[in-house]
Design an enzyme around this catalytic site. Sequence first.
Site, PDB file in Angstrom:
ATOM      1  N   GLU A 230      11.209   5.826 -11.328  1.00 35.86           N
ATOM      2  CA  GLU A 230      11.574   4.451 -10.967  1.00 35.86           C
ATOM      3  C   GLU A 230      12.834   4.423 -10.101  1.00 35.86           C
ATOM      4  OE1 GLU A 230       9.926   1.831 -11.168  1.00 35.86           O
ATOM      5  OE2 GLU A 230       8.312   2.449 -12.488  1.00 35.86           O
TER       6      GLU A 230
ATOM      7  N   CYS B 158      -2.292  -6.762  -2.191  1.00 31.09           N
ATOM      8  CA  CYS B 158      -1.552  -7.979  -1.824  1.00 31.09           C
ATOM      9  C   CYS B 158      -0.317  -7.561  -1.017  1.00 31.09           C
ATOM     10  CB  CYS B 158      -1.150  -8.734  -3.097  1.00 31.09           C
ATOM     11  SG  CYS B 158      -0.615 -10.411  -2.762  1.00 31.09           S
TER      12      CYS B 158
ATOM     13  N   CYS C 174      -7.433 -10.069   0.576  1.00 26.48           N
ATOM     14  CA  CYS C 174      -7.761 -11.066  -0.444  1.00 26.48           C
ATOM     15  C   CYS C 174      -9.209 -10.977  -0.909  1.00 26.48           C
ATOM     16  CB  CYS C 174      -7.473 -12.459   0.091  1.00 26.48           C
ATOM     17  SG  CYS C 174      -5.721 -12.725   0.395  1.00 26.48           S
TER      18      CYS C 174
ATOM     19  N   CYS D 196      -9.565  -8.673  -3.696  1.00 25.93           N
ATOM     20  CA  CYS D 196      -8.538  -8.798  -4.728  1.00 25.93           C
ATOM     21  C   CYS D 196      -9.157  -9.151  -6.088  1.00 25.93           C
ATOM     22  CB  CYS D 196      -7.546  -9.874  -4.313  1.00 25.93           C
ATOM     23  SG  CYS D 196      -6.302 -10.170  -5.570  1.00 25.93           S
TER      24      CYS D 196
ATOM     25  N   CYS E 241      -5.746 -17.275  -7.777  1.00 27.10           N
ATOM     26  CA  CYS E 241      -4.669 -17.288  -6.789  1.00 27.10           C
ATOM     27  C   CYS E 241      -4.612 -18.629  -6.048  1.00 27.10           C
ATOM     28  CB  CYS E 241      -4.879 -16.143  -5.794  1.00 27.10           C
ATOM     29  SG  CYS E 241      -3.606 -16.087  -4.524  1.00 27.10           S
TER      30      CYS E 241
END
Length: 413
Positions: A58, A214, A221, A224, A230
Amino acid sequence: APASPPARHLFSDPAQVEALRGNLLAWYDRCKRDLPWRALAVTEPDADRRGYAVWVSEIMLQQTQVATVIDYYNRWMQKWPTLQALAQASLEEVNELWAGLGYYSRGKRLQEAARKVVSELAGRMPRTAEDLQKLLPGVGRYTAGAIASISYGQATGVVDGNVIRVLCRLRCIGADSSSPAVIDQLWDMANVLVDRSRPGDFNQALMELGATVCVPKAPLCRECPVKQHCQAWCRKLFGKPSPVPDVEDCCVGDCPLCPPATEPWDSSLGVTNFPRKAAKKPPRVMRTATCVLERRGCHGASEYLIVQRPSSGLLAGLWEFPSLPLAQDLQEEKEREELAHHLQAWMGQPVAAKGLQFIGEVVHIFSHIHQTYVVYSLHLDGDVTLDPALSPSRWVTEDEFHASAVSTAMKKV
Ligand code: SF4
């Protein structure tokens, strides 16, 4: 401003939340990328090692592409497979391994925090997001949430750049996405949405969606997995978010999450209307003269002088060719004179400005600085005694230079 945002911005329907979680996790199980830290986070039986692996990944992934991080991560974990091993490393070793990854203070803070876990927490990683953030230097809210959810199964959300983009689109949040009102709202949403039984997978799925589907400029889209949830996609298709309350009402009031009334929906942008950011400050423009000093080493190979930067500030503790920040609009002749004067301090002997050979200019963009290095070279015939009172310095061969803790900018030079 209204006490709470309009329903369109929230995830208040439990059935819809459940469906969204299910769709997203099913997609993640099918499509997730095979990344080295993911395997370890699942297979490693030792909880502290799991937490350490996720933590390293991370920190490396902050502001850095996955493809770049993989090699650094693998080398890091090979060299320091545990917190204990990292705690015993020197800062020089950390900087050498980190060289080229950028934002160098990350490596230093990671090592400081590892030392703290070993010396003050008996080598045991804190297990909750709250404790991770409170006890580990350099671990912010996002990193703490990622480690706690992925390594320890805590049902806590995460908000990073990818999640900001996805959530702002899912809920048509068009106010400045760096504003405290929006950020607070996004954390609340992330905590509501996170799947209680698979929090780590859910958080990674949301970030993965932002990284691969995205995406900022041309989101996919149609592919998706959460498009039916959405609002931005719905608005693009039908001209209004769904359910279809009067969206314009929201903009006319003082909704803290809607686009400002002066910047309404632009149909040519589609879903990329969201998120919106305040205009960025232009980067600071800097010019720095730098000199590649070369001498013939005892085995006949060329050697180059590198000096260490101060231990704080930009590129702290890294090595570079002797360099001098320049005032803007300086004439070339004056630049040479100043650089020659600077080199004289290093070498303890006069340097003729006209002996400096101009090589060219190198531009490097740091996050907030547009830096131009004006590069000169100088070949030395005799030996030079370096002044030990100055910052650390050493002569290196080309191979040694590349293995040293030098920045990408210096490698370009
Ligand atoms: Fe993003 Fe489009 Fe999916 Fe909405 S439908 S979350 S805008 S990729």
